[in-house]
Structure formats: C-alpha cells, structure tokens
Scaffold this motif. Structure first.
Motif, PDB file in Angstrom:
ATOM      1  N   UNK A  91       1.218  -1.025  -0.211  1.00 29.30           N
ATOM      2  CA  UNK A  91      -0.187  -0.140   0.479  1.00 29.30           C
ATOM      3  C   UNK A  91       0.798   1.187  -0.316  1.00 29.30           C
ATOM      4  N   UNK A  92       1.287   1.293   0.770  1.00 28.23           N
ATOM      5  CA  UNK A  92       3.106   2.293   0.920  1.00 28.23           C
ATOM      6  C   UNK A  92       3.158   2.395  -0.399  1.00 28.23           C
ATOM      7  N   UNK A  93       3.838   1.627  -1.271  1.00 22.43           N
ATOM      8  CA  UNK A  93       4.665   1.689  -2.795  1.00 22.43           C
ATOM      9  C   UNK A  93       3.568   2.233  -3.563  1.00 22.43           C
ATOM     10  N   UNK A  94       2.524   1.594  -3.085  1.00 21.52           N
ATOM     11  CA  UNK A  94       1.428   2.474  -4.330  1.00 21.52           C
ATOM     12  C   UNK A  94       1.071   4.113  -4.036  1.00 21.52           C
ATOM     13  N   UNK A  95       0.952   4.152  -2.621  1.00 24.85           N
ATOM     14  CA  UNK A  95       0.614   5.459  -2.388  1.00 24.85           C
ATOM     15  C   UNK A  95       2.000   6.503  -3.198  1.00 24.85           C
ATOM     16  N   UNK A  96       2.846   5.768  -2.686  1.00 23.49           N
ATOM     17  CA  UNK A  96       4.397   6.935  -3.654  1.00 23.49           C
ATOM     18  C   UNK A  96       4.397   6.668  -5.271  1.00 23.49           C
ATOM     19  N   UNK A  97       3.607   5.375  -5.463  1.00 19.79           N
ATOM     20  CA  UNK A  97       3.766   5.938  -6.973  1.00 19.79           C
ATOM     21  C   UNK A  97       2.717   7.078  -7.611  1.00 19.79           C
ATOM     22  N   UNK A  98       1.177   6.510  -6.294  1.00 18.74           N
ATOM     23  CA  UNK A  98       0.272   7.790  -6.643  1.00 18.74           C
ATOM     24  C   UNK A  98       0.613   9.475  -6.145  1.00 18.74           C
ATOM     25  N   UNK A  99       1.738   9.385  -5.580  1.00 20.17           N
ATOM     26  CA  UNK A  99       2.139  10.422  -5.339  1.00 20.17           C
ATOM     27  C   UNK A  99       3.072  10.865  -6.502  1.00 20.17           C
ATOM     28  N   UNK A 100       3.491  10.313  -6.937  1.00 21.16           N
ATOM     29  CA  UNK A 100       4.945  11.033  -7.663  1.00 21.16           C
ATOM     30  C   UNK A 100       3.975  10.953  -8.998  1.00 21.16           C
ATOM     31  N   UNK A 101       2.723   9.875  -9.425  1.00 18.90           N
ATOM     32  CA  UNK A 101       2.347  10.301 -10.548  1.00 18.90           C
ATOM     33  C   UNK A 101       1.404  11.934 -10.767  1.00 18.90           C
ATOM     34  N   UNK A 102       0.582  12.175  -9.430  1.00 22.73           N
ATOM     35  CA  UNK A 102       0.119  13.484  -9.212  1.00 22.73           C
ATOM     36  C   UNK A 102       1.527  14.509  -8.861  1.00 22.73           C
ATOM     37  N   UNK A 103       2.683  14.368  -8.795  1.00 23.99           N
ATOM     38  CA  UNK A 103       3.465  15.468  -9.056  1.00 23.99           C
ATOM     39  C   UNK A 103       4.101  15.590 -10.129  1.00 23.99           C
TER      40      UNK A 103
ATOM     41  N   UNK B 195       2.075  15.276 -13.049  1.00 21.38           N
ATOM     42  CA  UNK B 195       0.385  16.542 -13.514  1.00 21.38           C
ATOM     43  C   UNK B 195       0.708  17.852 -13.419  1.00 21.38           C
ATOM     44  N   UNK B 196       0.792  18.038 -12.285  1.00 28.58           N
ATOM     45  CA  UNK B 196       1.526  19.055 -11.226  1.00 28.58           C
ATOM     46  C   UNK B 196       2.155  19.771 -12.598  1.00 28.58           C
ATOM     47  N   UNK B 197       3.488  19.160 -12.351  1.00 26.23           N
ATOM     48  CA  UNK B 197       4.838  19.742 -12.780  1.00 26.23           C
ATOM     49  C   UNK B 197       4.321  20.025 -14.695  1.00 26.23           C
ATOM     50  N   UNK B 198       4.572  19.466 -15.012  1.00 29.54           N
ATOM     51  CA  UNK B 198       3.134  19.444 -16.002  1.00 29.54           C
ATOM     52  C   UNK B 198       2.207  20.199 -16.938  1.00 29.54           C
ATOM     53  N   UNK B 199       1.164  20.645 -15.950  1.00 30.63           N
ATOM     54  CA  UNK B 199       0.747  21.638 -15.534  1.00 30.63           C
ATOM     55  C   UNK B 199       1.577  22.851 -15.562  1.00 30.63           C
ATOM     56  N   UNK B 200       2.202  23.043 -14.791  1.00 33.31           N
ATOM     57  CA  UNK B 200       2.908  24.644 -14.955  1.00 33.31           C
ATOM     58  C   UNK B 200       3.110  25.021 -15.542  1.00 33.31           C
ATOM     59  N   UNK B 201       3.952  23.772 -16.494  1.00 34.27           N
ATOM     60  CA  UNK B 201       4.706  24.560 -17.321  1.00 34.27           C
ATOM     61  C   UNK B 201       4.260  24.109 -18.288  1.00 34.27           C
ATOM     62  N   UNK B 202       2.485  24.105 -18.427  1.00 36.13           N
ATOM     63  CA  UNK B 202       1.976  24.369 -20.093  1.00 36.13           C
ATOM     64  C   UNK B 202       0.530  25.682 -19.539  1.00 36.13           C
ATOM     65  N   UNK B 203       0.459  26.163 -18.300  1.00 38.07           N
ATOM     66  CA  UNK B 203      -0.013  27.356 -18.080  1.00 38.07           C
ATOM     67  C   UNK B 203      -0.222  27.951 -18.861  1.00 38.07           C
TER      68      UNK B 203
END
Length: 149
Positions: free
Chosen positions: A92-104, A106-114
């Motif tokens: 579960x911790x590894x799954x949450x870590x993967x989700x966190x990396x995925x969301x981060x 996406x946020x970085x991609x949205x910042x550059x595309x804003x």
C-alpha cells in the motif's frame, strides 16, 4: 582393531594387597528360637508400603510440554499474521508513493503548460499587475500609467 581387542582382554597386573582376614562361621546359639518360630515370625512381617505413583508427575510434565507447544504455536501464528499484514502495508505504501509521484508529475506538467493554455484562451500577461485589498478596498501595486497622472 584386533590388536586393540587383544590388549584390552589381557588382565591388568594387580598390586599387592593384604589378604582379608577370614570371618568366623555363623552358628546358632543354644537356647535360641526354634526354626519354626523364626519362620512364623518372618511370615508375620508386613509388606512394604507401596511407592507413590508416578502418574501425577507425568501428567504435570505432559501438561507443561503441551502448554509450551501451544504457546509456540500461538507465537508462530501471530508472527505469520503480522508478516502478511506488514507485506500488505508495504504494498500500500508503494502504491501511494507511485500515486504521489504521478500527481506531482501532472502538477509539474500543468505548471509548464499554464502560460500556453492561457494564451490559447486569449489571455494576455499584465505588464504591471495591481492587487485589491478586500479588507479596506485599497489598491496595491498601482499601474505606472495611473501613478504618474
């Protein structure tokens, strides 16, 4: 091996010991109890008391052994259950870590595309942005054109 057996079978030399003194022979004294009285007296002797039974001791030993095995089984079962729980939590911790990396990501991609997204919507960057303080209604960072007038 046969040489060892032959040496082991030889008698060891004895040290010189004095011969034991001869014992006097036992004889019945005159006027003693007749043989019949001795025999009847021996027959009247009580049988020895029976020894205590070993069954209670064996029951206690077996109970202690059974309890020790039961405790070992319980400890082993608990450790196995905790091991499965720990591995599930690690997954579960590894799954949450993967989700966190995925969301981060996406946020970085949205910042550059804003900025590109804003221009596509027809927005223009302000040269001198001004802010409005809602508490008292004052304007902060007046544009330079209006400040000079």
């Amino acid at each position: 091996m046969s040489a060892q057996r032959s040496t082991a079978a030889r008698p060891l030399p004895r040290t010189a010991r004095p011969a034991p003194a001869p014992r006097p022979s036992l004889t019945a004294l005159p006027g003693g109890a007749p043989e019949r009285a001795l025999r009847s007296r021996l027959e009247l002797v009580r049988a020895p008391l029976q020894a205590r039974s070993k069954i209670p001791f064996l029951v206690v030993c077996m109970s202690i052994l059974g309890l020790a095995l039961l405790c070992a089984l319980l400890v082993n079962t608990t450790m196995a259950r905790n091991s499965y729980e720990m591995s599930e939590l690690r997954r579960e911790v590894s799954r949450v870590a993967q989700d966190t990396q995925s969301l981060q990501a996406q946020v970085a991609e949205q910042k550059t595309a804003l900025p590109d997204t804003a221009r596509a919507l027809g927005m223009v960057e302000a040269e001198d942005p001004a802010m409005l303080r809602l508490a008292d209604g004052s304007v902060l960072g007046m544009p330079q054109e209006e400040a000079g007038q």
